[in-house]
Structures are given as structure tokens and as C-alpha cells.
Scaffold this active site. Sequence first.
Site, mmCIF file in Angstrom:
data_model
loop_
_atom_site.group_PDB
_atom_site.id
_atom_site.type_symbol
_atom_site.label_atom_id
_atom_site.label_comp_id
_atom_site.label_asym_id
_atom_site.label_seq_id
_atom_site.Cartn_x
_atom_site.Cartn_y
_atom_site.Cartn_z
ATOM 1 N N SER A 188 -27.099 10.641 -41.617
ATOM 2 C CA SER A 188 -26.799 10.232 -40.263
ATOM 3 C C SER A 188 -26.702 8.714 -40.118
ATOM 4 O O SER A 188 -25.916 8.078 -40.810
ATOM 5 C CB SER A 188 -27.884 10.816 -39.351
ATOM 6 O OG SER A 188 -27.428 10.923 -38.057
ATOM 7 N N ASP A 396 -22.101 20.577 -37.923
ATOM 8 C CA ASP A 396 -22.561 19.414 -37.162
ATOM 9 C C ASP A 396 -21.465 18.930 -36.219
ATOM 10 O O ASP A 396 -20.287 18.926 -36.581
ATOM 11 C CB ASP A 396 -22.917 18.290 -38.151
ATOM 12 C CG ASP A 396 -23.497 17.062 -37.471
ATOM 13 O OD1 ASP A 396 -24.008 17.190 -36.341
ATOM 14 O OD2 ASP A 396 -23.448 15.974 -38.079
ATOM 15 N N HIS A 454 -26.173 19.401 -39.312
ATOM 16 C CA HIS A 454 -26.357 17.969 -39.540
ATOM 17 C C HIS A 454 -27.386 17.717 -40.649
ATOM 18 O O HIS A 454 -27.306 16.738 -41.366
ATOM 19 C CB HIS A 454 -26.862 17.374 -38.219
ATOM 20 C CG HIS A 454 -26.966 15.888 -38.179
ATOM 21 N ND1 HIS A 454 -25.885 15.065 -38.125
ATOM 22 C CD2 HIS A 454 -28.054 15.069 -38.156
ATOM 23 C CE1 HIS A 454 -26.282 13.798 -38.067
ATOM 24 N NE2 HIS A 454 -27.592 13.778 -38.092
#
Length: 631
Positions: A188, A396, A454
Site C-alpha cells: 500500500s 482491492d 488489498h
Amino acid sequence: MILLLVLLAFQILAVAANPIKHARTALFGRRGTAQQDFLVTSLPGLTKNIPEHDIPLMFAGQLELYANNDTHYFFWKFSDRHKSAEAQNKTIFWLNGGPGCSSMDGALMEAGPLRVNGQAEVVYNEGSWHKKGDIIFVDQPAGTGFSYGQEYDSDLAGVLWHFLTFLEKYFALFPEDAENEIILAGESYAGQYIPYIAQAIHDRNLRVEKDNVPKFNLRGLLIGNGYIAPNEQGLSYVPFAVQAGLVKTSDPYWQKLLELHERCQRAVDKSHAEKSLSAYAIVNKDCDRVLTVLLLLTRDLLAAEDQQCVNMYDYTLRDSYPSCGMNWPPDLPDVSKFLRDDKVMGDLNLIAHKRWNECLGLVLNHLRAKLSMPSITLFPELLQHTEIVLFHGNRDIICNYLGAEGMIKKLKWSGHEGFTSDAPVYDWRHDGSVLGYVQMEHNLTYVNVFDASHMVPFDKPELSTALVDVLYKRYDLKHPKDEKPALVTHLMASTTDDNSGASGTEKESESSGAVENDQQTSRVVRVIQLAVIVVIVWGICALYATYKSKPTSIIKTKSTGRKKNVQWADQLEEDAPDKKDGSFFKKAINKFTKSESAYLPLGEDAIEMEHQKASDDDFIIGSDEELEHHR
Ligand SMILES: *[C@@H]1O[C@H](CO)[C@@H](O)[C@H](O)[C@H]1NC(C)=O
């Protein structure tokens, strides 16, 4: 002198009350400077739930980076006690994103060997990356997770600089690892941190070359659902939502979404035309706003409260509004409970106990990174000397794979733009099934992971370990006729059978030797302590005789447990003949209160900030700060 004696006495009494945890406090040298100070020997459920064979060798604690502003970075290191040949001499650093989200997400819900059950006890995770190399989860920048300091970073230059300092201190603590191959991994927003740190390591290696200082042996980067080119990635939200069936072109708000999408498009065009910092600002409101508004518009007010918003980390799941995924994964409450337990904090060798927060708004609000170009701009140069693997769980939304693929199409490196026609798309075969696809060329590898969110290692623990194999090219390429080419990785060899070979056994005896040594050390320390206590008790008696009128002021404490020692120290300070700042006495008090039970002021404003809603003019950062976390 007498006051010092008393101070000493109280410290000794504290030690006596809890001999193991305080065996190495300030009295016998500063805690947190020797490898043994970081050894983790117990955790709730460790020996009960996990066979001895699987218990990793662990070190954890808050490592001092800078004394002047009290900056300490928390890390947790896991090594396999039965290392396979392929796992030797490798050090993987894992960073979660946010900014401000703790890498304990990675440790306890993703790539680490431990998970936390409903009783807030650890259990074993079969799909752990520590089977592929030592893995170290680091809370950074300061303020994140169990890390702390008096200053927050406000740009990525600070972040990378402090991480380099961390690496120096870390390898000073583990000199036997100093020549290991380093892999920087994370998720991320770490898609910003990692390339910046990699570039800094490269620059440092060039700098130290002539001084005969050992280089950091950076082997490659593994970035999961990375937030790398925020603006381009912002262009993917509407197409992704349509493809995932979250919005339809017939929806009443479709026009509104298109309008926002166009605004983001204009911002992206501008950044390509100008290449200026202001045009490129990492957080471009117009692009980030697309997602925020999309979540708002698709809110289902008729659904149950905890189902009203789509989960931005996995579009197949739902969450309450405006959390929209911040309450996920479901392990989060257990992990929080576990990490907020004083006993666990003690087990993890924390110098300063601190209420653990998964993500801290205070860190995010300081690090708006407006002063740094997005990390994608570093890629062309980085790829000349570093292997980069980008992997994306395909469920995601916030850092979705369409955005990643769009970003790669626009990336110019090694003399071409995007992957060339020489780079086929391989089916990713693992354990006999197609579980994703892979494309690679000139040091860049892109992996799409099917049915993953994610947090890829959360959904696909075993499969995710094969990403390390992808970086090391430990796979077979198959080009069958009339069929798609395939990249084949292999299941982890089972290590639960006890024929793990001589080298494994050797390692084991070595590491249990370390534990034994540690226990012996603390036994010796306790004997010394006992001797000192006798002397001190004698000293107190002598003192009591001399200062009959005084002892109540020393013993007077608040009955509210935690603050007790602080209160006592305050009391002493009032009595102190020398109150000048910087006096030895004051330093001794500071050290005492810090090592004992000081609650950092940082934790307190941090908690406040988390619930604070910022002003309207800062729509993206402020109106729903939670939505901003790219963890
Ligand atoms: C890929 O990285 C290696 C170092 O790992 C470097 O020697 C090589 O030149 C790079 N390849 C390209 C195409 O830049």
C-alpha cells in the site's frame, strides 16, 4: 548522594517485584542496546498452541535511533529455527503503509508466522514468509504502532533518512546479518516508502564505497497493492467500480462520478505536461476524491448498519459507513486486544508502553508528502539496478490492479514504454491451479493475484510466500503449444516432518543455546540484584534513622497503579535540592520514569487526533480521514 541511594533503592525494589522483565534495566547498563535485550521468550499461547518445532526465533523491541529527540523504532524479527538452504542469508524488511499504519498488521495478519486467536493468544500461520528468509516487521515513521519520538516526519526524505539510520542500528545489533541479501517488502502506502528507501540505499552504497564501509546488499523490492502513482491510480476507480459491478452507467450519480473522473484526468495530464512538484503532489485531491465520493454515493442506506459501505480493500465484502473497510480484517479486534495487553508489551521488550493503534492519524497528517514526487518517478533509474516485483490482489479497490496496469503501461524504463510484445502474460500456476498471472521484463515483474484483497498474504498465505520465489526466479516457465504460457511456482516444502536434516538440527541447538544463555544471564543478574538490595535495605535503614521526619514524602504515592512511579518521581523532584535542568539527578529521574511506566504524551494526542474531524476545506484528508489510509 542520599537521594540517589533512595532512587536506586526504589528501582531495585521494582526489579525485585518483577525480576525477569526488569533484569536488564538502567542499573546494569542501558536496556535495549544488546541483542539479548530484544529476545522474545514468551507470548500468550506460544508454547501451548504451537509445537516447539515451529516456534520461530524472535527478537523485538524499541531500537533507539536518536537520543536527542528520543526516537525509537519498534521492530519484530522472526527467524526459522530450521532454515532451508533457500532461506539462508536473507533479511526481509516488511513495512505497512498508511501513512501511520503499524506493520503489526503484516506481522500478525499477513506475512508473519503468528496469528492471534479469539482468546488473544498466538497461533501458527503455515504460510509464513519467515520460511523464505528472516523477516522483520518495522513500525515507521515515528509515532506509528509501537514506535515513538518527539518529532513526526513531514516528507519522504525524512522517512528514508530515518530508515537508513534504523538499518545502521539494526545491523549493528545483528552484525551476523550485515552481509545478508536485503529484500524490502510491504504494502500500500509502503509503495511510496520502499522505492525511496531503495534509492537511498543505492546512493549510500555509492557514497561509502570509497571508505571501505560494507554496503547494504539490496536484492530486490516486493510491493503489494502499492500506492505508487496516486494520480494515475486515481483514474482507475471508476473503471474498476464499473467492472466490479459496483456502479452502473444508469445510476443517478453516474454523471457526478464522470465529472470527478474527468477532473482527475485533467490533473494527471497537467502533471505529465509540467512534471513540477506542485502538479505532481503525491496526494492529488482530485484523484483521491474519486474514491471517497464513490464510497459515499454507493452507500446502501437500506442495508444493515455494518453492511452499508463497500469494503475498499475487498469489493466482495461490506462494512459500516464511513469505515468502508477500516474494521476489516476480522482478526483486527483480537490483534488490538493482544497488542494492548501490558503483559504482551513486556514480552515484546517495550521500553515505553504505548497504546497500540492500527493506524495513527497524527502520522498521516504530518506526512502529507506534498514535498515529494510520487515514487513512480524513481522507477526508471531504480530498475537499472534493482529487481522490483509488484503484486496486486485483484479484489482491492483502493490500490486496484487496473490502476497498476495503467501505471505500468505509461512507465518508461530500459528504453521502452510499458511491457513490450516480447513479454508474454504467463498464467501463474501454483499447486496445479491457475491462481493469477505474471508479466515481466527488464527487472520489473507484475503479478496479479486472483481472489485476493488489498492484503494478499491475509487471503493467500501460502501462495504469497511464492512471491519471494518469483523475485528469486525460482520457477519454471512453460510454453506449451496452443496454450497460454505458464509460470510455475511450487508449494513450500513441508517442514513439519522431523527429517529436516543436520543443518536444521544444528541451527536449533544454536538458538536454544541462546535462550539458555539468556536465562543464565538473568540468573546471575538476579543474584547481583539481591546483593545490592541487601546493601540498599541497610542504606534505607540508616537513612530512616537520620531522616525520621521525611519518609512519608517518599513513600506517598497515588494508588492509581500506572502513574505511581511518575508521581513518586515528581515527589522526589520537589524534594530535590538541585532542580536545574540537565542535572544528573534530573536525568536519572527521566531515565527511571521512562524505563518504568511512562505513558508517552504522543499516545494521548494521537488518540485524540484519530477521532478529530478536520475542516471542510481539506476534504480529502479531513472529512473522512479514515478513508485516507492506504495500509
Ligand atoms: C537489472 O538489474 C541488474 C542488477 O540487479 C542490472 O545489472 C541490469 O543491468 C538491470 N537490467 C536492466 C535492463 O536495466
